[in-house]
Scaffold this motif. Structure first.
Motif, mmCIF file in Angstrom:
data_model
loop_
_atom_site.group_PDB
_atom_site.id
_atom_site.type_symbol
_atom_site.label_atom_id
_atom_site.label_comp_id
_atom_site.label_asym_id
_atom_site.label_seq_id
_atom_site.Cartn_x
_atom_site.Cartn_y
_atom_site.Cartn_z
ATOM 1 N N UNK A 37 44.698 37.818 18.222
ATOM 2 C CA UNK A 37 43.234 37.661 18.653
ATOM 3 C C UNK A 37 42.911 38.527 19.997
ATOM 4 N N UNK A 38 41.951 39.196 20.048
ATOM 5 C CA UNK A 38 41.647 39.923 21.130
ATOM 6 C C UNK A 38 41.316 38.822 22.619
ATOM 7 N N UNK A 39 40.531 37.702 21.865
ATOM 8 C CA UNK A 39 40.417 36.612 22.842
ATOM 9 C C UNK A 39 41.627 35.983 23.503
ATOM 10 N N UNK A 40 42.625 35.888 22.846
ATOM 11 C CA UNK A 40 44.106 35.311 23.583
ATOM 12 C C UNK A 40 44.487 36.484 24.538
ATOM 13 N N UNK A 41 44.250 37.748 24.233
ATOM 14 C CA UNK A 41 44.816 38.688 25.226
ATOM 15 C C UNK A 41 43.874 38.745 26.486
ATOM 16 N N UNK A 42 42.529 38.548 26.379
ATOM 17 C CA UNK A 42 41.764 38.320 27.805
ATOM 18 C C UNK A 42 42.004 37.114 28.258
ATOM 19 N N UNK A 43 42.330 35.963 27.673
ATOM 20 C CA UNK A 43 42.593 34.757 28.498
ATOM 21 C C UNK A 43 43.922 34.898 29.239
ATOM 22 N N UNK A 44 44.948 35.418 28.416
ATOM 23 C CA UNK A 44 46.272 35.771 29.056
ATOM 24 C C UNK A 44 46.054 36.729 30.227
ATOM 25 N N UNK A 45 45.244 37.851 30.316
ATOM 26 C CA UNK A 45 44.913 38.763 31.068
ATOM 27 C C UNK A 45 44.305 38.069 32.454
ATOM 28 N N UNK A 46 43.061 37.295 31.837
ATOM 29 C CA UNK A 46 42.694 36.523 33.060
ATOM 30 C C UNK A 46 43.480 35.700 33.730
ATOM 31 N N UNK A 47 44.424 34.960 33.112
ATOM 32 C CA UNK A 47 45.616 34.076 33.952
ATOM 33 C C UNK A 47 46.344 34.869 34.996
ATOM 34 N N UNK A 48 46.563 36.230 34.301
ATOM 35 C CA UNK A 48 47.508 36.898 35.004
ATOM 36 C C UNK A 48 46.668 37.492 36.198
ATOM 37 N N UNK A 49 45.395 37.696 36.141
ATOM 38 C CA UNK A 49 44.728 38.302 37.186
ATOM 39 C C UNK A 49 44.269 37.163 38.299
ATOM 40 N N UNK A 50 44.273 35.927 37.716
ATOM 41 C CA UNK A 50 44.208 34.980 38.707
ATOM 42 C C UNK A 50 45.573 34.715 39.626
ATOM 43 N N UNK A 51 46.736 34.644 38.804
ATOM 44 C CA UNK A 51 47.607 34.411 39.702
ATOM 45 C C UNK A 51 48.068 35.591 40.406
ATOM 46 N N UNK A 52 47.773 36.740 40.064
ATOM 47 C CA UNK A 52 47.999 37.981 40.760
ATOM 48 C C UNK A 52 47.173 37.921 42.123
ATOM 49 N N UNK A 53 45.989 37.544 42.159
ATOM 50 C CA UNK A 53 45.218 37.627 42.996
ATOM 51 C C UNK A 53 45.616 36.767 44.101
ATOM 52 N N UNK A 54 45.952 35.404 43.628
ATOM 53 C CA UNK A 54 46.571 34.365 44.452
ATOM 54 C C UNK A 54 47.564 34.832 45.384
ATOM 55 N N UNK A 55 48.591 35.416 44.605
ATOM 56 C CA UNK A 55 49.902 36.173 45.078
ATOM 57 C C UNK A 55 49.182 37.169 46.142
ATOM 58 N N UNK A 56 48.518 38.112 45.973
ATOM 59 C CA UNK A 56 48.228 39.239 46.755
ATOM 60 C C UNK A 56 47.285 38.612 47.997
ATOM 61 N N UNK A 57 46.435 37.844 47.876
ATOM 62 C CA UNK A 57 45.880 37.239 49.113
ATOM 63 C C UNK A 57 46.754 36.317 49.842
ATOM 64 N N UNK A 58 47.673 35.628 49.213
ATOM 65 C CA UNK A 58 48.574 34.668 50.036
ATOM 66 C C UNK A 58 49.554 35.932 50.920
ATOM 67 N N UNK A 59 49.939 36.906 50.293
ATOM 68 C CA UNK A 59 50.860 37.823 51.098
ATOM 69 C C UNK A 59 50.009 38.471 52.304
ATOM 70 N N UNK A 60 48.769 38.947 51.739
ATOM 71 C CA UNK A 60 47.760 39.323 52.933
ATOM 72 C C UNK A 60 47.386 38.562 54.065
ATOM 73 N N UNK A 61 47.209 37.350 53.528
ATOM 74 C CA UNK A 61 46.877 36.337 54.566
ATOM 75 C C UNK A 61 48.078 35.853 55.483
ATOM 76 N N UNK A 62 49.104 35.592 55.070
ATOM 77 C CA UNK A 62 50.302 34.915 55.668
ATOM 78 C C UNK A 62 51.122 36.195 56.351
#
Length: 127
Positions: A37-62
């Motif tokens: 299902x494409x919805x599964x792909x989009x959910x997984x991609x959103x989770x990946x994006x959220x985790x990635x954003x946290x990692x990127x901003x953590x590295x940026x800030x720290x």
């Protein structure tokens, strides 16, 4: 650690997308038809994006105060998200391009963070 998790998640997502046409007929037999299902792909991609954003901003800030890893992540996510707007022949290429941008963002973020761990409190002097 989040960058390594992001690399793993992105790699698994790309593998899922590339192998799906091959294993699609077996999914209902295994009770895993939701993976097609494409919805599964989009959910997984959103989770990946959220985790990635946290990692990127953590590295940026720290550590490194550089935004280009985040920009690479966003480009990769957009390419990945929009792959269904293209023909089935182009989709594998879109998957590879999107995954490459996402993984590159995490690798660059890791390297920038590691280069700055020995920096002083005034900021990173490693260019």
């Amino acid at each position: 650690m989040l960058d390594r998790l992001g690399i793993t998640a992105t790699s698994l997502c790309a593998l899922h997308c590339i192998l799906l046409p091959v294993i699609l007929p077996a999914l209902p037999l295994l009770g895993l038809s939701f993976l097609a299902d494409h919805a599964w792909e989009h959910v997984f991609l959103l989770v990946t994006g959220i985790l990635g954003s946290i990692a990127m901003f953590s590295g940026f800030k720290r550590y490194h105060r550089r935004l280009y890893p985040f920009y690479l992540l966003m480009i990769g996510l957009v390419v990945y998200w929009l792959k269904h707007d293209f023909s089935e022949q182009v989709q594998p290429l879109m998957i590879v391009i999107g995954a490459t941008f996402i993984v590159a963002a995490h690798i660059i973020n890791i390297r920038l963070c590691n280069a700055c761990k020995t920096c002083t409190d005034e900021g990173c002097s490693a260019e």
